[in-house]
Design a protein around this motif. Structure first.
Motif, PDB file in Angstrom:
ATOM      1  N   GLN A 172      -4.552   4.227   7.004  1.00 25.86           N
ATOM      2  CA  GLN A 172      -5.171   2.964   7.397  1.00 25.86           C
ATOM      3  C   GLN A 172      -4.742   2.578   8.816  1.00 25.86           C
ATOM      4  OE1 GLN A 172      -3.733  -0.670   5.567  1.00 25.86           O
ATOM      5  NE2 GLN A 172      -5.840  -1.402   5.328  1.00 25.86           N
TER       6      GLN A 172
ATOM      7  N   ARG B  26      -1.186   3.782   3.703  1.00 21.41           N
ATOM      8  CA  ARG B  26      -0.850   2.876   4.808  1.00 21.41           C
ATOM      9  C   ARG B  26      -0.919   3.623   6.139  1.00 21.41           C
ATOM     10  NH1 ARG B  26       3.527   1.099   2.768  1.00 21.41           N
ATOM     11  NH2 ARG B  26       4.967   2.469   3.862  1.00 21.41           N
TER      12      ARG B  26
ATOM     13  N   LEU C 179       0.847  -1.187   0.000  1.00 22.34           N
ATOM     14  CA  LEU C 179       0.000   0.000   0.000  1.00 22.34           C
ATOM     15  C   LEU C 179       0.889   1.245   0.000  1.00 22.34           C
ATOM     16  CD1 LEU C 179      -3.084   0.399   0.147  1.00 22.34           C
ATOM     17  CD2 LEU C 179      -2.867   0.559   2.619  1.00 22.34           C
TER      18      LEU C 179
END
Length: 151
Positions: free
Chosen positions: A101, A98, A93
């Motif tokens: 997230q 990232r 990612l």
């Protein structure tokens, strides 16, 4: 004949307000949802744009015993670790994604009182996905397997 969109910014402001008010709900009350409301939502949703107007989706509406049986089957597969691995993100990612997230995950599990190292509790929380977070109605959207991901 289609009505011309407003030019005074009212439409833009309405869309902005809807987008900014969006929330992700992960706990529902057992209050039944009237069938007419589900039909109305799907009638609006079917007008969403699609590539070359293919409208490739199928919607499966689940409630009551059918939703319970489907959820139980998913949970059994989850417990046996038989569900396919999620493929909605690339293996690596991008760093900015990232980071966001990871921030979401930390906030989400902290709000539930689940520590980062508590794999068993995180696993149990993941299982709530297969129960539709106790929502009284579940909608499953599918497309023909021959279509490409961007279809």
């Amino acid at each position: 004949m289609m009505k011309a969109p407003p030019t005074d910014g009212a439409a833009r402001d309405a869309v902005d307000a809807v987008i900014r008010s969006r929330t992700a709900v992960r706990a529902f009350q057992p209050t039944p949802v009237p069938k007419a409301l589900v039909v109305e939502m799907l009638e609006v949703a079917r007008c969403a744009p699609s590539n070359s107007n293919t409208q490739p989706w199928f919607v499966h509406v689940l409630e009551g015993d059918a939703k319970r049986r489907f959820s139980e089957a998913l949970l059994r597969s989850h417990e046996r670790d038989e569900l396919p691995a999620s493929q909605h993100f690339p293996p690596e990612l991008p760093a900015a994604c990232r980071s966001r997230q990871a921030d979401f995950g930390a906030r989400y599990y902290a709000a539930l009182g689940i520590g980062r190292a508590d794999a068993a509790a995180r696993y149990r929380q993941t299982a709530q996905n297969y129960l539709f977070f106790d929502a009284p109605v579940g909608l499953i959207f599918t497309i023909d397997a021959r279509l490409m991901p961007h279809s």
